[in-house]
Design a protein around this motif. Structure first.
Motif, short mmCIF file in Angstrom:
data_model
loop_
_atom_site.label_atom_id
_atom_site.label_comp_id
_atom_site.label_asym_id
_atom_site.label_seq_id
_atom_site.Cartn_x
_atom_site.Cartn_y
_atom_site.Cartn_z
N VAL A 122 43.22 1.07 49.47
CA VAL A 122 44.60 0.61 49.39
C VAL A 122 44.81 -0.17 48.10
CG1 VAL A 122 46.43 -0.64 50.60
CG2 VAL A 122 44.53 0.34 51.90
N ASP A 123 45.77 0.24 47.31
CA ASP A 123 46.12 -0.47 46.08
C ASP A 123 46.66 -1.86 46.45
OD1 ASP A 123 47.11 -1.37 43.64
OD2 ASP A 123 47.93 0.58 43.08
N CYS A 124 46.02 -2.88 45.93
CA CYS A 124 46.48 -4.26 46.15
C CYS A 124 46.77 -4.95 44.82
CB CYS A 124 45.44 -5.05 46.95
SG CYS A 124 45.21 -4.47 48.64
N SER A 125 47.05 -4.16 43.78
CA SER A 125 47.36 -4.73 42.47
C SER A 125 48.69 -5.49 42.52
CB SER A 125 47.42 -3.64 41.41
OG SER A 125 48.44 -2.70 41.70
N ARG A 137 46.01 -9.45 56.31
CA ARG A 137 45.67 -10.53 55.39
C ARG A 137 45.70 -10.08 53.92
NH1 ARG A 137 41.72 -11.54 59.52
NH2 ARG A 137 40.10 -10.56 58.24
N LEU A 138 45.89 -8.79 53.67
CA LEU A 138 45.89 -8.30 52.29
C LEU A 138 47.10 -8.83 51.52
CD1 LEU A 138 44.80 -4.55 52.58
CD2 LEU A 138 43.41 -6.55 51.99
N ARG A 139 46.86 -9.23 50.29
CA ARG A 139 47.94 -9.70 49.42
C ARG A 139 47.81 -9.01 48.06
NH1 ARG A 139 49.14 -10.91 53.67
NH2 ARG A 139 49.78 -12.92 54.54
N ALA A 140 48.93 -8.86 47.38
CA ALA A 140 48.95 -8.18 46.08
C ALA A 140 48.57 -9.15 44.96
CB ALA A 140 50.33 -7.59 45.82
N GLY A 141 47.80 -8.64 43.98
CA GLY A 141 47.42 -9.46 42.83
C GLY A 141 46.29 -8.79 42.06
N GLY A 142 46.39 -8.77 40.73
CA GLY A 142 45.34 -8.15 39.94
C GLY A 142 45.78 -6.84 39.32
N GLY A 143 44.83 -6.13 38.74
CA GLY A 143 45.12 -4.91 38.02
C GLY A 143 44.73 -3.65 38.78
N THR A 144 44.54 -2.55 38.04
CA THR A 144 44.26 -1.25 38.66
C THR A 144 43.09 -0.59 37.94
OG1 THR A 144 46.60 -0.97 39.20
CG2 THR A 144 45.21 1.00 39.30
N ALA A 145 42.00 -0.33 38.67
CA ALA A 145 40.83 0.38 38.13
C ALA A 145 40.34 1.32 39.23
CB ALA A 145 39.74 -0.60 37.70
N ILE A 169 31.09 15.07 57.73
CA ILE A 169 32.41 15.03 57.09
C ILE A 169 32.58 13.67 56.44
CG2 ILE A 169 34.89 15.29 57.40
CD1 ILE A 169 33.34 17.82 58.06
N ARG A 170 32.74 13.64 55.11
CA ARG A 170 32.92 12.38 54.38
C ARG A 170 34.24 12.48 53.62
NH1 ARG A 170 28.25 14.49 53.89
NH2 ARG A 170 28.71 15.29 51.79
N HIS A 171 35.14 11.55 53.89
CA HIS A 171 36.50 11.70 53.38
C HIS A 171 37.07 10.36 52.93
CE1 HIS A 171 40.16 14.09 53.00
NE2 HIS A 171 40.83 13.04 53.42
N GLY A 172 37.86 10.41 51.85
CA GLY A 172 38.55 9.23 51.37
C GLY A 172 40.05 9.45 51.36
N ILE A 173 40.79 8.38 51.51
CA ILE A 173 42.25 8.39 51.35
C ILE A 173 42.58 7.28 50.37
CG2 ILE A 173 44.46 7.90 52.47
CD1 ILE A 173 43.44 9.31 54.95
N LEU A 174 43.28 7.62 49.29
CA LEU A 174 43.55 6.67 48.22
C LEU A 174 45.04 6.53 47.98
CD1 LEU A 174 41.64 6.36 44.88
CD2 LEU A 174 44.14 6.55 44.82
N LEU A 175 45.51 5.30 47.92
CA LEU A 175 46.92 5.01 47.64
C LEU A 175 47.01 4.14 46.40
CD1 LEU A 175 49.98 4.78 48.50
CD2 LEU A 175 49.31 2.67 49.66
N THR A 176 47.88 4.54 45.46
CA THR A 176 48.13 3.70 44.28
C THR A 176 49.62 3.72 43.95
OG1 THR A 176 47.52 3.27 41.98
CG2 THR A 176 47.73 5.58 42.63
N ASP A 177 50.06 2.64 43.30
CA ASP A 177 51.47 2.60 42.88
C ASP A 177 51.60 2.43 41.37
OD1 ASP A 177 50.87 -0.14 42.40
OD2 ASP A 177 52.97 -0.66 42.78
N GLY A 178 50.47 2.41 40.66
CA GLY A 178 50.55 2.15 39.23
C GLY A 178 49.56 2.97 38.42
#
Length: 456
Positions: free
Chosen positions: A69-72, A138-146, A165-174
């Protein structure tokens, strides 16, 4: 067509569609190969998403999933975006089948496994799902994107799992602004073949090529969720699809005789993906192309080979296509196979006929290409070039019945005549509409198959 079946593996079948006839001097052979997997969730597999102990004992391969989860800092603009991301990830957690191994990663300019933590994976049940959702709150936004760091952490977590079965789900906004492009490429090269990953861009401040590149490298899907309020439904669908997978690491194996050159191998449905450069040699004349994980589904592949010249009346096996499943304990397990032929004839009608499946997917691949080229030309101010390419896209979408792509194109151009591809660029285009068209440009419609494979 041939198929094979083993316990704990869905039944696979291969059908070859081609016009095998070549004129004198003809050397190029095209074929569309349809691969179908059936029996998932019924016999020899695991229950589909939503099945639990009340529906019978769990069977077959285990699954492990990491949600990134993108938390930037940009996730706080507007503040509702972060809330929707938390809610969407919670919806995905709820969709996990009991017994699935899972973890949640918070992604900024660094990656942190926020649940269960300490480099571990949790086993999904009512207690761990509730704990994961509490960690999400408890997640809060802050920081960059890598993004590369997120994928590397997911790889370490999934690598520790005893799961097929090995799987990822990725969310980004930037955009991936806090690591070098080569760092992301290196991470993708490391992760390729180790797990699959679906990637989503939320809003309009991310880079389509980055998100699509993650999905392409890791054999997953890419899409845009322009309105963050749609994230929960999309995440739920992604997780349901992941939970429906029955077998991982299936390879498309291509054998060719001496003298035959492989021009390309592409997946053409449900999306266009060029697999040519991803070949792994497995013998003097054989190579494997990765296809990822399978549930109950069907996919189409277009392959083109160049054969040696031969005289009228001669015939040869141009290629043998197989589906194989790696077996660490022994030889790869064959799942299905089909044959691609070449027959030289002086019958002009036979040799000039284009197989409908080959013609359809040639057009669908061109459709994806001209959309991307047209949008790129528009960004650079080449409006004549953009008009020509997007006009051709409208023509191809109309001819093939790709109504969804035609609808997306109509938000970027005014269509004067779809049949001839006559269009005018719209003066103003919403950024979300342009990004949606670019992100979904590789999605195809399937051609209606005739009864049985056509191998003329």
């Amino acid at each position: 067509m041939a198929n094979f079946s083993k316990s704990n593996v869905p039944q696979f079948s291969v059908e070859v569609y081609q016009n095998a006839f070549l004129p004198e001097g003809g050397r190029e052979v095209n074929a569309v190969v349809t691969v179908t997997s059936t029996g998932g969730g019924t016999t020899g597999g695991i229950p589909l998403a939503g099945s639990g102990p009340a529906h019978g004992a769990r069977r077959g391969p285990g699954a492990a999933v990491v949600l990134m989860v993108d938390c930037s800092g940009s996730m706080d603009y507007p503040p509702t975006k972060m809330r929707h991301a938390r809610d969407a990830t919670a919806a995905a957690v709820d969709t996990l089948r009991d017994g699935t191994l899972f973890a949640v990663v918070a992604g900024t300019h660094v990656a942190k496994d926020v649940y269960p933590g300490d480099g571990r994976l949790a086993v999904a049940d009512a207690h761990t799902k509730a704990a994961a959702k509490e960690a999400l709150r408890r997640l809060r936004a802050g920081g960059g994107t890598a993004i590369g760091t997120w994928l590397q952490l997911a790889d370490r977590l999934l690598g520790s799992a005893d799961a097929d079965i090995r799987h990822g789900i990725l969310l980004t906004d930037g955009r991936n602004e806090h690591e070098a492009p080569e760092d992301l490429r290196a991470a993708l090269e490391t992760c390729a073949g180790r797990f699959t990953c679906d990637a989503r861009g939320v809003g309009t401040d991310w880079e389509v090529k980055e998100v699509a590149g993650v999905a392409a490298a890791l054999l997953g899907t890419a899409d845009i969720v322009a309105d963050p309020s749609g994230l929960a439904a999309d995440f739920r669908r992604m997780m349901e699809n992941a939970m429906g997978k029955e077998v991982a690491d299936v390879a498309l194996r291509l054998w060719t005789p001496v003298g035959v050159e492989i021009r390309f191998v592409k997946q053409v449905a449900p999306t266009v993906a060029d697999l040519t450069g991803r070949r792994t040699g497995t013998g003097p004349r054989t190579g494997d192309y990765p296809t990822g994980s399978w549930g109950d589904e069907s996919r189409d592949y277009h392959m083109c080979v160049r054969v040696p010249e031969a005289g009228i009346g001669q015939e040869m096996l141009a290629a043998r296509v197989s589906l194989v499943l790696p077996d660490p304990a022994g030889a790869p397990r064959p799942l299905a196979q089909g044959l691609v032929r070449a027959v030289w004839t002086d019958d002009m009608a036979a040799s000039t006929s284009i197989n409908p499946q080959v013609a359809h997917y040639t057009g669908q691949a061109e459709l994806a290409q001209v959309i991307q080229q047209g949008l790129e030309a528009r960004k650079w101010g080449d409006f004549d070039g953009a008009t020509a390419q997007l006009g051709r896209a409208v023509q191809l979408a109309s001819a093939s019945g790709n109504q969804e792509t035609a609808r997306l194109l109509s938000k970027v151009v005014d269509v004067v005549d779809a049949a001839t591809g006559t269009v005018r660029l719209k003066a103003k285009v919403a950024e979300a509409d342009e990004m949606t068209l670019e992100t979904r440009s590789t999605k195809t419609v399937r051609v209606k198959k005739q009864h049985g494979p056509v191998i003329r």
